[in-house]
Each structure stands twice: as C-alpha cells, then as structure tokens.
Design a protein around this motif. Sequence first.
Motif, PDB file in Angstrom:
ATOM      1  N   SER A 265      20.437  22.367  35.270  1.00 29.09           N
ATOM      2  CA  SER A 265      20.246  22.959  36.603  1.00 29.09           C
ATOM      3  C   SER A 265      21.456  22.741  37.513  1.00 29.09           C
ATOM      4  O   SER A 265      21.846  23.646  38.258  1.00 29.09           O
ATOM      5  CB  SER A 265      18.991  22.397  37.257  1.00 29.09           C
ATOM      6  OG  SER A 265      19.073  20.993  37.331  1.00 29.09           O
ATOM      7  N   GLU A 266      22.087  21.556  37.425  1.00 29.45           N
ATOM      8  CA  GLU A 266      23.237  21.264  38.301  1.00 29.45           C
ATOM      9  C   GLU A 266      24.406  22.174  37.945  1.00 29.45           C
ATOM     10  O   GLU A 266      25.098  22.690  38.813  1.00 29.45           O
ATOM     11  CB  GLU A 266      23.688  19.798  38.139  1.00 29.45           C
ATOM     12  CG  GLU A 266      22.667  18.766  38.581  1.00 29.45           C
ATOM     13  CD  GLU A 266      21.525  18.562  37.587  1.00 29.45           C
ATOM     14  OE1 GLU A 266      21.522  19.223  36.526  1.00 29.45           O
ATOM     15  OE2 GLU A 266      20.636  17.766  37.885  1.00 29.45           O
TER      16      GLU A 266
ATOM     17  N   GLU B  62      26.123  14.265  32.757  1.00 35.65           N
ATOM     18  CA  GLU B  62      26.384  15.523  33.476  1.00 35.65           C
ATOM     19  C   GLU B  62      27.769  15.541  34.121  1.00 35.65           C
ATOM     20  O   GLU B  62      28.369  16.605  34.286  1.00 35.65           O
ATOM     21  CB  GLU B  62      25.301  15.754  34.534  1.00 35.65           C
ATOM     22  CG  GLU B  62      23.976  16.076  33.880  1.00 35.65           C
ATOM     23  CD  GLU B  62      22.858  16.419  34.852  1.00 35.65           C
ATOM     24  OE1 GLU B  62      21.772  16.769  34.373  1.00 35.65           O
ATOM     25  OE2 GLU B  62      23.074  16.344  36.076  1.00 35.65           O
TER      26      GLU B  62
HETATM   27 MG    MG Z   1      20.438  18.263  34.991  1.00 37.32          MG
END
Ligand code: MG
Length: 382
Positions: free
Chosen positions: A150-151, A220
């Motif tokens: 999502s990021e 991430e």
């Molecule tokens: Mg994430």
Amino acid sequence: MRRKIAILGSTGSIGTQALEVIDKHPDKFEVEVLTAHNNVGLLIEQSIKYKPNCVVIANENFYQQAFDALDPLHIKVYGGEQSLASVMEMDSIDIVLTALVGYSGLLPTLKAIETGKSIALANKETLVVAGELITKLAREKGVNILPVDSEHSAIFQCIVGEFQNPIEKIILTASGGPFRGRTKEQLLEVTKAQALNHPNWDMGAKITIDSATMMNKGLEVIEAKWLFGVSLDQIEVIVHPQSIIHSMVQFEDGSLKAQLGLPDMRLPIQFALGYPERLKADYPRFDFSEYPQLTFEKPDIETFRNLGLAFEVASNGGNQPCILNAANEIAVQGFLDEKIGFLEISDVIENCLKRVSYIRTPVLEDFVESDKETRALALELI
Ligand code: MG
Ligand code: NDP
C-alpha cells in the motif's frame, strides 16, 4: 482484450483479495494461473470457480489430490516449488501478481521478468533479498514492476505524471503495529495472539508479526529504495497510527503529495492490475468527519530494533539484506511456534548478521547460498 493474470499465492491474504478484485471486473481480467503451498482445498475451490489454464501446488504431498480434482476439468496441475518458476514461462500470461510470502518468491519472480511478464509485486522480500538483480533485469527486459504494497502504491500514485521530476524525499508511513508506545520491558512478555492482532490491517501471519516488530517497515524501506531508485537518506519513516495516509512524496520545490484512503488492500491490488486505468470500485469511501485527527510521531528504533537493522543492512548492501531476511523468516516462525520471545527475534537477526560472511557483490548463487546458510544458523540459534 482481457488481461490474463497469474496469481502466485492465490490462497493467501493478497491472493484471495486479488480474486475479489477480478470478480468485480470480469470484462478486464481473467485468471490464467493459480498457485498454493499447502491449502489444496481452497486451490481446488478457486480453480473450479475461475477455470485457470493451470495450477501449481508447491507442496508435492498434495499433488495427487489436486490432480484428481482438476484434471477432469482440463486444468493442468503441476507440483513442487520449482514448478512455480517454470509456469512463469507460459506465453499466455500478461501479469504476474507475486503474492507468495518470503524468499519463495525470488526464483518465480526472476523467471517471470526474464520472460517479459509485467509484475504486480506484493512479495516485498524478493526486492529485499535481490533488489539490484531484480531491478536491473527488469530494466533490461523492459518489464514494469508495479507495486502492490500500500505504501509503495501510494508513492507510485503520487509520482504518476511526475516522471520527469526528481523525488526529493519519500515519507513512508507506518501504523506502528499493536505494540506502538510500549517499552522494552513491556515487550518481554507479549504473546503470539497479541502480536497477531493488528489494529488496522488483516494480513497473513508473517507480515503481521513483521508489522508488530517494525521489520515490515524496514523491509519496505529497502523495497522503496529499489522501486523508486532513491538513496536511503531520501527515505523517512513516520508513524501514523490511523493508516489513512498511505505514504507521501516530497518534490524538489518542497511540495508534498500524499495518497489517502481507508486501509483496504483491494485498492492497491486493483491499481496495479488495472494500471494505467483507474477502474471503478464501490469499496467503502473515506469520510473525514469520522477521522477528526490524523496523527504522526517518530518511530522508536531503540525499542523496535528491526527498523534500525534494516537501514543498516540496506546501507551495507551486498548479501546483508538477504541474511536479514532469512534470519527474520526463521525467527518469526520461531516466535509463531512459541520457541522464542518477541524481543529475541531481533537477537537472532543480529547474531546471523554477525556470523554469516559478507559478500559485497553477490550473484544469484550467492543469495541462494547465503539464504540457506542463514536459515540453518538461525534454526540453530533458536
Ligand atoms: Mg505495506
Ligand atoms: P499469506 O501467508 O496470507 O499467503 C501466502 C501465500 O503464499 C499463500 O498462498 C501460501 O500458500 C503461499 N506460500 C507460502 N509459502 C510458500 C512457499 N514456500 N512456496 C510456495 N507458496 C507459498 O501472505 P500474505 O498474502 O499476507 O502476503 C503475501 C506477500 O504480500 C508477502 O510478501 C507480504 O509481505 C506481502 N504483503 C501483504 C499484505 C497483506 O495485506 N496481506 C500487504 C502488503 C504486502 P498456502 O496458504 O496454500 O499454504
């Protein structure tokens, strides 16, 4: 023309949500390949519904069961982890959604890129282990890697239309997980059930523990470095407990762009599969009046050592991120099996980083070897 999708890991959290996205857009997508590891029952059910060209059951013990159920439906069935990579050669696949968990995604992703398939990448560990190799190969083959995380989807959505404009800084948001604000002493006794209880997201077990330890954010950071070609000092992590701002990009004029929405992985999955088109969806909308406060705080890397470790290995480069990833996979499993405590996850990782030899410019075989060596050492430590 409908896009033909291969879902690596269709029985998992991302895999099943991807099938929900596909359900909503039968005119846009069709399922070409489905794969599972152990959940043969769900794989068979999905295959009866979506009629893929072929399926892979990675655990060969379940091959016969899958074959008996699906061969009469003219669905090809393959068994074994190596088949995950070989089916990626099929010309009929347009996009591969990599939703396997951990290192198991590496070889199939490499094969998919080698044979020119677009990648919708959920399996961040692949980029953590071999980001340089993967992104170089993708450039050579002219293959798009579209982020699903999502990021990273948020960052990508912020830079669409800005490709000529350099990024000054990426601000990765983190929920802080279920233990945000706790001290080391308080973390000594936390249980598996508490760690699995994420405040905002419903995900697979491994990434949920990674979120509780902040390793997920560390992975991430490395993922962002490779996907967006930025250096580590251009990446900042900020804790945002509501998980509404999914990440931000600051440009060279000082302007910041953010992408917002309710935490719902179907959105970034759909954005990746449909790119460059934004497809209609009727998922619940964000309502500002329900969130009068969006808050932000600095991450506590003293308590959550994994985030600092990830920055360190990313800066050391070579096979260090691969060692970190392998040690983390084994340590997380050790915690889930209740063999080690929560804080010991970082101890195992630190120990492995000290003891497995550093390779400055690893090739694929070195990653395979470092991964194997680290797993053996981590198991021994546990
Ligand atoms: Mg994430
Ligand atoms: P899950 O554990 O829910 O699902 C993993 C999938 O991979 C399952 O289909 C599983 O099969 C399969 N699998 C597991 N191990 C192997 C193996 N050794 N060989 C072949 N197949 C295997 O994970 P998630 O869906 O949560 O996560 C998938 C990836 O997406 C991870 O890299 C995660 O970090 C990333 N991600 C996930 C998010 C989420 O919301 N869940 C958000 C952002 C990123 P089976 O179940 O049949 O055993």
